[in-house]
Write a protein that holds these residues in place. Sequence first.
Motif, PDB file in Angstrom:
ATOM      1  N   PRO A  43       2.981  -6.382   2.502  1.00  0.00           N
ATOM      2  CA  PRO A  43       3.162  -4.949   2.784  1.00  0.00           C
ATOM      3  C   PRO A  43       3.942  -4.254   1.664  1.00  0.00           C
ATOM      4  CG  PRO A  43       3.738  -6.281   4.696  1.00  0.00           C
ATOM      5  CD  PRO A  43       3.519  -7.231   3.553  1.00  0.00           C
ATOM      6  N   ASP A  46       0.272  -2.059  -1.579  1.00  0.00           N
ATOM      7  CA  ASP A  46      -1.092  -1.555  -1.581  1.00  0.00           C
ATOM      8  C   ASP A  46      -1.343  -0.486  -2.638  1.00  0.00           C
ATOM      9  OD1 ASP A  46      -3.602  -2.000  -0.301  1.00  0.00           O
ATOM     10  OD2 ASP A  46      -3.461   0.071   0.424  1.00  0.00           O
ATOM     11  N   VAL A  85      -4.029  -3.830   5.564  1.00  0.00           N
ATOM     12  CA  VAL A  85      -3.756  -4.814   4.525  1.00  0.00           C
ATOM     13  C   VAL A  85      -5.019  -5.072   3.710  1.00  0.00           C
ATOM     14  CG1 VAL A  85      -1.914  -5.981   5.819  1.00  0.00           C
ATOM     15  CG2 VAL A  85      -4.268  -6.791   6.029  1.00  0.00           C
TER      16      VAL A  85
END
Length: 190
Positions: A43, A46, A85
């Motif tokens: 996390p 991205d 994700v």
Amino acid sequence: MIGMLLGERFALEREIGSGGMARVFLGRDTVLDRPVAVKVLNPGHDETDIGSRFRREGRTAARLSHPNIVQVYDAGEAELDGKKVSYIVMEYVPGGDLKGMIDKRGNLSEVDLARLGAGAAAGLAHAHERGVIHRDVKPHNVLIDAYGEPKLTDFGIARALDATTSQATRTGAYLGTALYSAPEQLRARV
């Protein structure tokens, strides 16, 4: 995350590796009923350079098909634990990595070194023939299959020869593992 379904197809069974960029899970492809390795971007990465490299890894490795390169089956984005994700689904290689083999067995025989080196070199030659330079070859990135044969993995910082240098790295930046790099690379002469 364990026991969750990713992309409505890949069941995550257990974590088998992790790094600063991603975690790798042993999973099961519920459609084809086979084990897979699922690499999930950590996390927060991205929309960063790391996220871009991760997605490029999936595309780059998917272009390669060779017995000494880990096969990429799928890549994409999905929701996991309520968060979006990015992931890459790859062939599961059960024998661990070359680093673990060396740690467990100590010095390898000349026969084993020649066989493993020839296999890794064949995988690298295949990648080079397709315009891909791995840029982080080290014992951690050479997996050992069930037959004792080597398979290259982790094309996260690979450079496609058709990409411009600015797409691959910023000027003066070095990607790779210093311990396994040629001195001229570290001095930015390559």
